[in-house]
Design an enzyme around this catalytic site. Sequence first.
Site, PDB file in Angstrom:
ATOM      1  N   LYS A  81       0.850  -1.182   0.000  1.00 31.26           N
ATOM      2  CA  LYS A  81       0.000   0.000   0.000  1.00 31.26           C
ATOM      3  C   LYS A  81       0.890   1.238   0.000  1.00 31.26           C
ATOM      4  CE  LYS A  81      -3.942   1.844   2.679  1.00 31.26           C
ATOM      5  NZ  LYS A  81      -4.762   1.600   3.890  1.00 31.26           N
ATOM      6  N   SER A 156      -9.478   1.187   3.370  1.00 32.08           N
ATOM      7  CA  SER A 156      -8.666   2.031   2.515  1.00 32.08           C
ATOM      8  C   SER A 156      -7.554   1.305   1.778  1.00 32.08           C
ATOM      9  CB  SER A 156      -8.051   3.156   3.359  1.00 32.08           C
ATOM     10  OG  SER A 156      -7.153   2.639   4.328  1.00 32.08           O
ATOM     11  N   SER A 180      -9.563  -1.262   7.380  1.00 31.90           N
ATOM     12  CA  SER A 180      -9.000  -0.966   6.059  1.00 31.90           C
ATOM     13  C   SER A 180      -8.259  -2.108   5.383  1.00 31.90           C
ATOM     14  CB  SER A 180      -8.071   0.252   6.146  1.00 31.90           C
ATOM     15  OG  SER A 180      -8.821   1.423   6.330  1.00 31.90           O
TER      16      SER A 180
END
Length: 461
Positions: A81, A156, A180
């Site tokens: 990420k 996320s 997330s």
Amino acid sequence: MDTPLYALGATQLLERYRDRSLSPVEVTQAVLARIAQWEPHIHATYALDAEAALAQAKAAEARWAAGAPQGMLDGVPVTLKENIATLGTPTPLGSAATVLAPAPADAPAAARLREAGAVIVTKTTMPDFGFLGASPSSFHPLTRNPWDFSRTPGGSSSGAAAAAAAGYGPLHLGTDIGGSVRIPAGFCGVFGLKPSHGRVPVDPPAAARVIGPLARNVADAALLMKVVSQPDARDYMSLPPQAIAWDTLQRSPKGLRIGLWLDTRTDWAVDAEVRTAVEAAARLFEQAGAIVEPMTDWTTDDMRLGLTHFFTMRCRVELAAMPPERAALTARYIRAAAEFAGKLSPEDTFRAFSRLQLLHAATVAATQPFDFVLSPVSPGLPFAADAINSGSSHPLKDSHFTSAFNQSGQPAASINCGHSRSGLPIGLQIAARRFDDLGVLQMARFYESVRPEQAAWPEPQ
């Protein structure tokens, strides 16, 4: 039919590297080709550098040829990420307002991956500041769900979950502060683990924030945990190093007391298809000898008000630190949250912390009698790709079942437990007492071994 190289698991790749029947270069090339097929549709990557990835793969290939692999993941493709810093790559945090500057060093998890010889293929996308359980971003193109391009992959860790479902290699790292990792894992039909708080070193560390793996199977996620849970002095909130047998995944649920959390103290109900899938999963634990008992929702609107106030105030503080012209570049949902927080008093902000402490205490107390707790990951199915939430008047509905375990620091995972009539994945959450990360992986592996046959992975159209 032979499994495509991009779809081989990490443990399979290492076996093939070891017997010289496969090269890290071949695998990396296959992953890059897969990304090229999918990216026009799902937009899961950031800072993709094929040349750098191939250079890493060639170095790994040479080490295997010399009989001297560098570490536990030598030559295995991974994605990270984009808020997990990698040396030299800017970390926009999903926002057009961020000043782009090369990261001065690898974050702890990235450093452990490089030490283990992993091939960092690409970074993956996220919404502004990781604020959503969805993917809209003012910086990245809209990330879409590989199962249905009209739907969100969640957030996320949006790009990480989409990448795992699409076959961008076997291993992916995301971050989780309210769901997330688990929400996108659930929406994309992959496995995702939120470890105990402090289990994986984070820089900078923060309350409730963790880094966790996403993968297509439990064993690969456990292997990734073995690497990234190693110590790093930069995280002053990290747990003491512990010798955990991450690869000891076989365990029966017989005799275990398992809570089933399905009902809520709210005026909304869990989607019928989600509820049916989670109940069916719970019956498999029961049939294996577990004692499954329904749980009453221990969370309250007042506790969740603390979450709302805390995270909206965080947005206000973030924007206040920027020049106005940069703050104006953030997504509308960030500016709206900051505007809301402007109406809060100092007393409201203090009460937000107190309410979070109450949520922490209530979650530990409610779950302590149980060895594990089963629940939905999300109360609904993946919603529209361009939406910031499921459209409920309750802004924290989508993270109702996930966020409590961030506040309590307990480990929790998402594993696919079925699909809706329209073909959308449904996630089962498995949580445990704090520090029992291995137990969560073991129960997930049990369920993985007994669940009905899974749908074939999506293909680019």
